[in-house]
Design a protein around this motif. Structure first.
Motif, mmCIF file in Angstrom:
data_model
loop_
_atom_site.group_PDB
_atom_site.id
_atom_site.type_symbol
_atom_site.label_atom_id
_atom_site.label_comp_id
_atom_site.label_asym_id
_atom_site.label_seq_id
_atom_site.Cartn_x
_atom_site.Cartn_y
_atom_site.Cartn_z
ATOM 1 N N THR A 53 0.843 -1.191 0.000
ATOM 2 C CA THR A 53 0.000 0.000 0.000
ATOM 3 C C THR A 53 0.880 1.242 0.000
ATOM 4 O O THR A 53 1.809 1.354 0.801
ATOM 5 C CB THR A 53 -0.932 0.024 1.224
ATOM 6 N N ILE A 54 0.590 2.154 -0.908
ATOM 7 C CA ILE A 54 1.267 3.444 -0.933
ATOM 8 C C ILE A 54 0.215 4.539 -0.857
ATOM 9 O O ILE A 54 -0.941 4.326 -1.203
ATOM 10 C CB ILE A 54 2.143 3.632 -2.189
ATOM 11 N N THR A 55 0.631 5.707 -0.367
ATOM 12 C CA THR A 55 -0.280 6.843 -0.285
ATOM 13 C C THR A 55 0.124 7.884 -1.312
ATOM 14 O O THR A 55 1.305 8.089 -1.580
ATOM 15 C CB THR A 55 -0.264 7.450 1.123
ATOM 16 N N PHE A 56 -0.878 8.566 -1.869
ATOM 17 C CA PHE A 56 -0.647 9.549 -2.924
ATOM 18 C C PHE A 56 -1.375 10.838 -2.557
ATOM 19 O O PHE A 56 -2.606 10.888 -2.532
ATOM 20 C CB PHE A 56 -1.146 8.996 -4.259
ATOM 21 N N ALA A 57 -0.625 11.887 -2.260
ATOM 22 C CA ALA A 57 -1.205 13.185 -1.918
ATOM 23 C C ALA A 57 -1.300 14.055 -3.161
ATOM 24 O O ALA A 57 -0.355 14.143 -3.951
ATOM 25 C CB ALA A 57 -0.350 13.882 -0.856
ATOM 26 N N HIS A 58 -2.445 14.719 -3.323
ATOM 27 C CA HIS A 58 -2.643 15.572 -4.501
ATOM 28 C C HIS A 58 -3.592 16.693 -4.160
ATOM 29 O O HIS A 58 -4.316 16.660 -3.157
ATOM 30 C CB HIS A 58 -3.200 14.752 -5.674
ATOM 31 N N TRP A 59 -3.630 17.733 -5.023
ATOM 32 C CA TRP A 59 -4.574 18.836 -4.886
ATOM 33 C C TRP A 59 -5.573 18.778 -6.042
ATOM 34 O O TRP A 59 -5.587 17.827 -6.805
ATOM 35 C CB TRP A 59 -3.832 20.173 -4.868
ATOM 36 N N GLY A 60 -6.371 19.828 -6.201
ATOM 37 C CA GLY A 60 -7.269 19.931 -7.356
ATOM 38 C C GLY A 60 -8.719 20.099 -6.970
ATOM 39 O O GLY A 60 -9.128 19.817 -5.839
ATOM 40 N N ASN A 61 -9.516 20.574 -7.951
ATOM 41 C CA ASN A 61 -10.961 20.658 -7.732
ATOM 42 C C ASN A 61 -11.578 19.270 -7.881
ATOM 43 O O ASN A 61 -10.876 18.281 -8.097
ATOM 44 C CB ASN A 61 -11.600 21.677 -8.687
ATOM 45 N N THR A 62 -12.893 19.208 -7.797
ATOM 46 C CA THR A 62 -13.572 17.905 -7.830
ATOM 47 C C THR A 62 -13.301 17.158 -9.127
ATOM 48 O O THR A 62 -13.032 15.941 -9.116
ATOM 49 C CB THR A 62 -15.085 18.096 -7.651
ATOM 50 N N GLN A 63 -13.357 17.881 -10.255
ATOM 51 C CA GLN A 63 -13.138 17.232 -11.545
ATOM 52 C C GLN A 63 -11.706 16.722 -11.671
ATOM 53 O O GLN A 63 -11.464 15.613 -12.176
ATOM 54 C CB GLN A 63 -13.458 18.197 -12.689
ATOM 55 N N GLU A 64 -10.748 17.523 -11.198
ATOM 56 C CA GLU A 64 -9.343 17.102 -11.266
ATOM 57 C C GLU A 64 -9.102 15.900 -10.353
ATOM 58 O O GLU A 64 -8.361 14.975 -10.702
ATOM 59 C CB GLU A 64 -8.445 18.275 -10.883
ATOM 60 N N ALA A 65 -9.726 15.926 -9.185
ATOM 61 C CA ALA A 65 -9.587 14.787 -8.270
ATOM 62 C C ALA A 65 -10.176 13.521 -8.882
ATOM 63 O O ALA A 65 -9.623 12.429 -8.738
ATOM 64 C CB ALA A 65 -10.265 15.103 -6.937
ATOM 65 N N ASP A 66 -11.298 13.670 -9.587
ATOM 66 C CA ASP A 66 -11.903 12.512 -10.253
ATOM 67 C C ASP A 66 -10.979 11.970 -11.356
ATOM 68 O O ASP A 66 -10.906 10.757 -11.578
ATOM 69 C CB ASP A 66 -13.258 12.895 -10.850
ATOM 70 N N THR A 67 -10.298 12.885 -12.047
ATOM 71 C CA THR A 67 -9.359 12.455 -13.086
ATOM 72 C C THR A 67 -8.230 11.635 -12.483
ATOM 73 O O THR A 67 -7.875 10.558 -12.991
ATOM 74 C CB THR A 67 -8.782 13.677 -13.820
ATOM 75 N N LEU A 68 -7.664 12.115 -11.399
ATOM 76 C CA LEU A 68 -6.577 11.383 -10.750
ATOM 77 C C LEU A 68 -7.076 10.048 -10.194
ATOM 78 O O LEU A 68 -6.358 9.038 -10.242
ATOM 79 C CB LEU A 68 -5.967 12.231 -9.637
ATOM 80 N N LYS A 69 -8.294 10.034 -9.686
ATOM 81 C CA LYS A 69 -8.864 8.785 -9.182
ATOM 82 C C LYS A 69 -8.981 7.763 -10.308
ATOM 83 O O LYS A 69 -8.690 6.566 -10.112
ATOM 84 C CB LYS A 69 -10.237 9.060 -8.562
#
Length: 415
Positions: free
Chosen positions: A35-51
């Motif tokens: 398991t690794i953790t991934f920290a990121h920023w962004g609005n809802t749409q950007e967060a959905d893209t990264l997801k």
């Protein structure tokens, strides 16, 4: 997004822990998953893209679980706090302009420059000859234009493949301006000084990031250029006029003819407008600063976590399966860094010339990463808008800028 705060100033707040930080074997599954953790920023749409990109990675690498830490405000401050408190995420999103402030918390990484279509992409992740993050998305700037305003003024649209000079831009913007406030139609959105300085060929720092350049002729003349643009008889709104206003909304309804500071995150807005007269062209002059985001791997990661993190970073950076997800009609995180995904990027809005975003990757110059850049720019901006006519002041930029350059250099030397 707020920029870097020095680690030392955040250490006292180290009790703040990012959700899901750390990383260990997947206890719930009882297997050998990492398991690794991934920290990121962004609005809802950007967060959905990264997801979605993470889901694509996990499908291809079922032995690695990625826990996402979405930090919705004060990203870099909270990231610094987690690092100072020994709770660093395994992988964290980082801007090339802020990399210098975090490099000592990251592992050195291997980056193959030949994997990318522009040398600007890998070079953005390099400090002192070594790579400290893996690039995965480019955020270039273009200029959005409303052809209806051009048609009404009898002015031809700017070329779609060649940037206007900044002087040509000013002349055209003035021709496109008409009326009086509050119904005034502006030739241009308010000019962002930091970006226009780059367009004019200037810079905050020299290429080594060790010398401030704010007392240069181009820095002073850029300030005068912006002041003239927002004068009562000018072609751009003032700071007060633009306060709380969405410049894209103004562009879409014809209150603006040109929006020079147009990023890929607004592609979905452009697609949603049915008016075929909206288009994008290159930013005048040398273009505005682009941001390249990379993935830094914590130096505190265990060997197993570090190996999984390297696999994850490589997938996000060079796999077409991941890069194809960066831009859709609903959201855009930015421009792909690998050539194989460029056609998919452009297909998200085939009626627009999204190639302009790609061309800007080479048009733009990589700005040096400076550890105290946030403090320097904040101090400069506060003085600039309080003392000169860019904001509420009346002082001549020629009198103000040498003093601001000294302050900048003093902060730079104290890093």
């Amino acid at each position: 997004m707020k920029r870097i705060v020095p680690l030392a100033t955040m250490a006292t707040a180290a009790a703040l822990v990012l959700t899901g930080c750390g990383g260990a074997a997947d206890e719930a599954g009882g297997g050998d998953d990492t398991t690794i953790t991934f920290a990121h920023w962004g609005n809802t749409q950007e967060a959905d893209t990264l997801k979605a990109m993470v889901a694509a990675f996990e499908e291809e690498h079922p032995d690695v679980d990625v826990e996402l830490n979405w930090i919705q405000s004060d990203y870099e401050q909270k990231l610094q706090v987690s690092i100072a408190g020994g709770q660093a995420p395994t992988v964290s999103q980082i801007s090339n302009t802020s990399l210098a402030g975090f490099a000592n918390a990251y592992q050195e990484v291997d980056v193959d420059p030949s994997a990318y279509y522009s040398e600007n992409i890998p070079n953005s992740m390099m400090i002192d000859g070594s790579y400290w993050a893996v690039p995965f998305v480019v955020k270039t700037k273009v200029m959005a234009v409303n052809g209806n305003v051009f048609d009404a003024a009898g002015v031809p649209l700017p070329p779609s493949d060649t940037p206007m000079t900044t002087d040509q831009f000013a002349q055209v913007a003035q021709q496109l301006t008409s009326g009086e406030p509050p119904e005034k139609v502006y030739g241009s959105a308010r000019l962002w000084y930091d970006g226009w300085l780059i367009a004019e060929g200037g810079s905050f720092y020299d290429q080594t990031g060790t010398q401030c350049m704010l007392d240069s002729d181009v820095a002073i003349e850029t300030a005068r250029f912006v002041i003239d643009a927002q004068a009562p008889d000018g072609y751009a709104p003032t700071q007060i006029d633009a306060e709380g206003q969405d410049m894209f909304d103004w562009l879409s309804i014809g209150r603006l003819a040109m929006q020079p500071d147009f990023g890929p995150w607004d592609i979905a807005k452009l697609v949603a407008v049915t008016d075929s007269k909206l288009a994008i062209v290159p930013v005048p002059g040398n273009g505005e600063p682009m941001e390249i985001n990379g993935l830094g791997i914590s130096k505190d990661a265990t060997p197993e976590e570090a190996e999984a993190a390297r696999t994850f970073a490589e997938f996000m950076s060079t796999s077409q399966a991941a890069q194809d997800l960066l831009t859709t009609t609903e959201s855009s995180l930015g421009v792909p860094v690998v050539e194989a995904s460029i056609e998919t990027f452009k297909a998200a809005a085939p009626e627009l010339d999204l190639q302009a975003f790609v061309d800007a990757v080479d048009q733009s110059q990589i700005q040096p990463s400076v550890a105290k850049d946030a403090q320097i720019r904040s101090d400069f901006s506060n003085a600039l808008y309080s003392r000169t006519a860019l904001g509420s002041g009346t002082e001549d930029p020629a009198d103000v800028f040498p003093e601001l350059d000294e302050q900048c250099q003093s902060t730079l030397d104290s890093q």
